[in-house]
Design a protein around this motif. Structure first.
Motif, short mmCIF file in Angstrom:
data_model
loop_
_atom_site.label_atom_id
_atom_site.label_comp_id
_atom_site.label_asym_id
_atom_site.label_seq_id
_atom_site.Cartn_x
_atom_site.Cartn_y
_atom_site.Cartn_z
N GLN A 209 0.81 -1.22 0.00
CA GLN A 209 0.00 0.00 0.00
C GLN A 209 0.85 1.27 0.00
O GLN A 209 0.31 2.37 -0.19
N LEU B 49 -8.05 1.41 8.85
CA LEU B 49 -8.24 0.00 8.52
C LEU B 49 -7.45 -0.86 9.50
O LEU B 49 -6.24 -0.62 9.72
N VAL C 105 -5.64 -4.19 10.11
CA VAL C 105 -5.03 -5.22 9.27
C VAL C 105 -4.70 -6.43 10.14
O VAL C 105 -4.00 -6.30 11.16
N ASP D 155 -13.59 -1.23 9.88
CA ASP D 155 -13.26 -2.13 8.78
C ASP D 155 -11.97 -2.90 9.07
O ASP D 155 -11.07 -2.38 9.73
N TYR D 156 -11.90 -4.14 8.55
CA TYR D 156 -10.66 -4.89 8.68
C TYR D 156 -10.25 -5.46 7.34
O TYR D 156 -11.06 -5.63 6.43
N GLN D 157 -8.96 -5.74 7.22
CA GLN D 157 -8.38 -6.30 6.00
C GLN D 157 -7.57 -7.54 6.38
O GLN D 157 -6.68 -7.47 7.23
#
Length: 251
Positions: free
Chosen positions: A87, A226, A228, A247-249
């Motif tokens: 990223q 985010l 992770v 949110d999660y990744q």
């Protein structure tokens, strides 16, 4: 056996190990699974342990030292680091927190990115990224020798002068009960400032942090932040994250 006696035994068992299962406690106590579940519910409501699926985990009052954390789940931290690397382009500006997973990211950045602008409170990370940075700022403040990093109001004030494209934040714990938690007020306050000073924040939580409840609850994350992870959290944690828009990744 009185409930108070069972509770004392459960707390004794969980003091010996980070987690206990309902099955093992039924054997130790000689009672039904339903009784153990009720005991865990009661102790959880009293903030004496953390209830998880199939059992309970210990509530930690402090985080293990950095050397211990670095040796825990290196494969998962490497996967998280690989995702974060994907990223971040050459020439990016970064705020990097102190932590074992952020250190894993820094090791990859050293060999795969150039011309970085870095702001960090971690002396080990500053040494690693010095050769590939066009500018590196070590945030001033009180030195925590065990962490090899600076903390305190001076660190926060120094950081408030800067903005960056990305911040990489260590997580103390991630649970359905409390979501993101930390172990000290000064670490939590600094991490909030790191998130506020960046356009995009990645909160790094390998699965060794799942179910861990620190004594400081992190404030809600801003839009775009985010979490992770190296493994999918349990359904209860995912549901709790969803209810607050977190949110999660999966790396």
């Amino acid at each position: 056996m009185l409930p108070s006696e069972r509770h004392a035994i459960i707390l004794r068992e969980i003091s010996k190990q980070p987690a206990v299962s309902i099955r093992s406690l039924t054997e130790v106590l000689g009672v039904t699974r339903e009784t153990v579940r009720k005991d865990i519910d009661q102790l959880s409501s009293e903030n004496k342990l953390h209830k998880v699926r199939g059992g309970a985990t210990r509530i930690r009052n402090q985080e293990p030292e950095i050397e211990t954390r670095a040796a825990t789940n290196p494969e998962g931290k490497s996967r998280i680091a690989q995702f974060v690397l994907s990223q971040i382009p050459d020439g990016a500006s970064l705020i990097i927190d102190n932590g074992s997973t952020t250190l894993a990211v820094a090791r990859l950045l050293r060999y795969h990115r150039q011309n970085l602008t870095v702001y960090t409170n971690d002396l080990s990370i500053s040494s690693l990224l010095g050769p590939v940075s066009k500018e590196i700022t070590v945030l001033g403040g009180r030195l925590n020798v065990a962490e090899n990093a600076t903390f305190g109001i001076e660190t926060i004030e120094h950081l408030s002068r800067y903005r960056a494209e990305f911040s990489l934040i260590a997580a103390g714990g991630l649970s359905a009960r409390a979501l993101l938690t930390d172990f000290s007020r000064e670490a939590a306050d600094l991490r909030h400032r790191m998130i506020a000073q960046a356009e995009q924040s990645f909160i790094l939580a390998d699965h060794s942090k799942f179910g861990v409840v620190g004594k400081i609850v992190m404030r809600p994350l801003p839009d775009g932040a985010l979490v992770v992870v190296d493994e999918k959290p349990d359904p209860e944690t995912i549901d709790a994250m969803g209810r607050v828009g977190m949110d999660y990744q999966l790396a």
